[in-house]
Design a protein around this motif. Sequence first.
Motif, PDB file in Angstrom:
ATOM      1  N   VAL A  18       1.179  -1.088   0.053  1.00  0.00           N
ATOM      2  CA  VAL A  18      -0.471   0.231   0.555  1.00  0.00           C
ATOM      3  C   VAL A  18       0.596   0.997  -0.686  1.00  0.00           C
ATOM      4  N   HIS A  19       1.878   1.124   0.865  1.00  0.00           N
ATOM      5  CA  HIS A  19       2.792   2.884   1.082  1.00  0.00           C
ATOM      6  C   HIS A  19       3.509   2.728  -0.464  1.00  0.00           C
ATOM      7  N   ALA A  20       3.846   1.663  -1.108  1.00  0.00           N
ATOM      8  CA  ALA A  20       4.809   1.437  -2.390  1.00  0.00           C
ATOM      9  C   ALA A  20       3.713   2.120  -3.755  1.00  0.00           C
ATOM     10  N   VAL A  21       2.784   2.035  -3.495  1.00  0.00           N
ATOM     11  CA  VAL A  21       1.277   2.308  -4.836  1.00  0.00           C
ATOM     12  C   VAL A  21       1.278   3.903  -3.775  1.00  0.00           C
ATOM     13  N   SER A  22       1.056   3.865  -2.974  1.00  0.00           N
ATOM     14  CA  SER A  22       0.684   4.957  -2.430  1.00  0.00           C
ATOM     15  C   SER A  22       2.000   5.928  -3.023  1.00  0.00           C
ATOM     16  N   GLY A  23       2.918   5.871  -2.440  1.00  0.00           N
ATOM     17  CA  GLY A  23       4.311   6.973  -2.705  1.00  0.00           C
ATOM     18  C   GLY A  23       4.208   7.029  -4.642  1.00  0.00           C
ATOM     19  N   ALA A  24       4.199   6.073  -5.303  1.00  0.00           N
ATOM     20  CA  ALA A  24       4.012   6.267  -6.576  1.00  0.00           C
ATOM     21  C   ALA A  24       3.365   6.340  -7.733  1.00  0.00           C
ATOM     22  N   VAL A  25       1.894   6.546  -7.191  1.00  0.00           N
ATOM     23  CA  VAL A  25       0.566   7.129  -7.841  1.00  0.00           C
ATOM     24  C   VAL A  25       0.987   8.912  -7.453  1.00  0.00           C
ATOM     25  N   GLY A  26       1.324   9.219  -5.541  1.00  0.00           N
ATOM     26  CA  GLY A  26       1.666  10.580  -5.310  1.00  0.00           C
ATOM     27  C   GLY A  26       2.504  10.940  -6.519  1.00  0.00           C
ATOM     28  N   SER A  27       3.516  11.010  -6.202  1.00  0.00           N
ATOM     29  CA  SER A  27       5.032  11.439  -6.814  1.00  0.00           C
ATOM     30  C   SER A  27       5.241  11.387  -8.519  1.00  0.00           C
ATOM     31  N   VAL A  28       4.008  10.337  -9.836  1.00  0.00           N
ATOM     32  CA  VAL A  28       3.377  10.660 -10.436  1.00  0.00           C
ATOM     33  C   VAL A  28       2.841  12.102 -10.771  1.00  0.00           C
ATOM     34  N   THR A  29       1.233  11.755  -9.830  1.00  0.00           N
ATOM     35  CA  THR A  29       0.915  12.754 -10.107  1.00  0.00           C
ATOM     36  C   THR A  29       1.289  13.891  -9.826  1.00  0.00           C
ATOM     37  N   ALA A  30       2.366  14.635  -9.231  1.00  0.00           N
ATOM     38  CA  ALA A  30       2.996  15.570  -8.217  1.00  0.00           C
ATOM     39  C   ALA A  30       3.864  15.547  -9.554  1.00  0.00           C
ATOM     40  N   MET A  31       4.726  15.073  -9.979  1.00  0.00           N
ATOM     41  CA  MET A  31       5.259  15.134 -10.973  1.00  0.00           C
ATOM     42  C   MET A  31       4.853  15.810 -12.062  1.00  0.00           C
ATOM     43  N   THR A  32       4.079  15.245 -12.625  1.00  0.00           N
ATOM     44  CA  THR A  32       3.324  15.203 -14.105  1.00  0.00           C
ATOM     45  C   THR A  32       2.601  16.822 -14.165  1.00  0.00           C
ATOM     46  N   VAL A  33       2.525  17.219 -12.374  1.00  0.00           N
ATOM     47  CA  VAL A  33       2.171  18.944 -12.537  1.00  0.00           C
ATOM     48  C   VAL A  33       2.676  19.529 -12.889  1.00  0.00           C
ATOM     49  N   PHE A  34       4.026  19.502 -11.931  1.00  0.00           N
ATOM     50  CA  PHE A  34       5.103  20.562 -11.841  1.00  0.00           C
ATOM     51  C   PHE A  34       6.600  20.291 -13.407  1.00  0.00           C
ATOM     52  N   PHE A  35       6.185  19.134 -13.915  1.00  0.00           N
ATOM     53  CA  PHE A  35       7.386  18.807 -15.160  1.00  0.00           C
ATOM     54  C   PHE A  35       7.948  19.694 -15.953  1.00  0.00           C
ATOM     55  N   PRO A  36       7.269  20.895 -16.458  1.00  0.00           N
ATOM     56  CA  PRO A  36       7.789  22.410 -17.198  1.00  0.00           C
ATOM     57  C   PRO A  36       9.279  22.788 -16.309  1.00  0.00           C
ATOM     58  N   LEU A  37       9.206  22.501 -15.039  1.00  0.00           N
ATOM     59  CA  LEU A  37      10.412  22.616 -14.094  1.00  0.00           C
ATOM     60  C   LEU A  37      11.406  22.101 -13.659  1.00  0.00           C
ATOM     61  N   ASP A  38      10.764  20.905 -14.208  1.00  0.00           N
ATOM     62  CA  ASP A  38      12.295  20.059 -14.355  1.00  0.00           C
ATOM     63  C   ASP A  38      12.590  19.663 -15.391  1.00  0.00           C
ATOM     64  N   THR A  39      12.112  20.512 -16.801  1.00  0.00           N
ATOM     65  CA  THR A  39      12.626  20.270 -17.650  1.00  0.00           C
ATOM     66  C   THR A  39      13.800  21.596 -18.213  1.00  0.00           C
ATOM     67  N   ALA A  40      13.344  21.990 -17.070  1.00  0.00           N
ATOM     68  CA  ALA A  40      14.179  24.434 -16.780  1.00  0.00           C
ATOM     69  C   ALA A  40      15.254  23.820 -16.008  1.00  0.00           C
ATOM     70  N   ARG A  41      15.386  23.080 -15.226  1.00  0.00           N
ATOM     71  CA  ARG A  41      16.065  22.173 -14.420  1.00  0.00           C
ATOM     72  C   ARG A  41      17.449  21.560 -15.253  1.00  0.00           C
ATOM     73  N   LEU A  42      17.247  20.730 -16.212  1.00  0.00           N
ATOM     74  CA  LEU A  42      18.061  20.127 -16.958  1.00  0.00           C
ATOM     75  C   LEU A  42      18.685  20.441 -17.840  1.00  0.00           C
ATOM     76  N   ARG A  43      17.976  21.931 -18.426  1.00  0.00           N
ATOM     77  CA  ARG A  43      18.388  22.227 -19.758  1.00  0.00           C
ATOM     78  C   ARG A  43      19.170  23.391 -18.805  1.00  0.00           C
ATOM     79  N   LEU A  44      19.679  23.948 -17.466  1.00  0.00           N
ATOM     80  CA  LEU A  44      20.282  25.435 -17.339  1.00  0.00           C
ATOM     81  C   LEU A  44      21.964  23.988 -16.526  1.00  0.00           C
TER      82      LEU A  44
END
Length: 316
Positions: A18-44
Motif C-alpha cells: 500500500v505504501h509503495a503504490v501510494s508513493g508511486a501514484v503520489g509522485s507521478v501526479t506531483a511530477m506531472t503537475v510540475f514537469f516543466p520546471l524539471d525540464t528547465a532545471r535539466l537544460r540549465l
Amino acid sequence: NNNSVTMSAGVFSYESLVHAVSGAVGSVTAMTVFFPLDTARLRLQVDENRKAKSTPAILAEIIKEEGLLAPYRGWFPVICSLCCSNFVYFYCFNCLKSTWLKGKQSASSTDLLVGIAAGIVNVLVTTPLWVVNTRLKLQGSKFRNTDIQPTNYAGILDAFAQITRDEGVGALWNGTIPSLFLVFNPAIQFMIYEGLKRQLRKEVPRELSSLEIFVIGAIAKAVATTVTYPLQTIQSILRFGQLKSSTEKSKLLSSLRTIKCLLISRARKHGLLGLFKGLEAKLLQTVLTAALMFLLYEKIASCTFRAMGLRFFFFS
C-alpha cells in the motif's frame, strides 16, 4: 524458522505494498503537475552556454524555439522511471523499517540508515531507466553548446537497444556512482520528514492536516536538495552520456576521478555558484513536487487502510 517467517512477512506485507503504490501514484501526479520546471532545471545543468539564467526565462525560450509542448518533452519515460523508482523506494523503506523496528518507536538515525539502504537498492535497480529518460528528455532540444551530439531514439525500448549496441551495457548505469552518493538525498529527506512528523505528533498521536504534511514535505526536500545539488548536476551530465569515457581499467576509480574533475572544472569556469546552476529551478520543482507527493502519499495510504478497516500504518 520463526525469523525467516517474520522476515518474509515484512518483505511481502500488505502494508508495504500500500505504501509503495501510494508513493508511486503520489509522485507521478506531483511530477506531472510540475514537469516543466524539471525540464528547465535539466537544460540549465547540461547546456552550459545558455544565457537565460532564470526558470521563467528558460521556459519562455524553450516554448518560443521548440513549441508549446516542449517543456513536457520526455514526460512518458520520466513518469515510467519515477513510478518504478518510487515504488521500489517506498516498498524497501517500509519493509526494512517494519522488519528493523518490529513495532518499536523509530528514531532519526534509523530513518537515515533505512533511507540509505532503500536508496542503494533503488539506484542499482532503476538507473538504466533514468539514463534513458535523461536522453529522451533532451532529444531534439536546441542546445547552445555546440559539442553536444544529437541522438535519434524512437522511444524507451529503442533507446535501451541503441545505448546497449553503441556504448555497451555499462552505459545504462552511467552516473551510478554519483547516484549512490545521492542516496543521501532521499535518506536526508525522509529523516527530516519523519522527524518533523514525530515532533508534530509528540503531544497527541493524530493524522496530520494537509497543510502540515505539505509544509514538512517541502522543508525536508529543500534541505536535502540544497545539500546534494552539485552531485545532481554531475549525475545529469554523466547520464546524458556526452563525455568521452576514460580508458582506465578501474571503473570505480575513473568514475570518482570524472566526478572530481567535473566538479573542479565547473567551479573554475563559473565560480563556486556554478555548481548550483539550475538550483532555483530544481528547488522550485522538487520542493513543490515532494510536498504534493507526500500529501497525496499520506492521503492515499490513509484512505486505503481505512477502507480495508485497518489503522493507518504509522511507523514514526
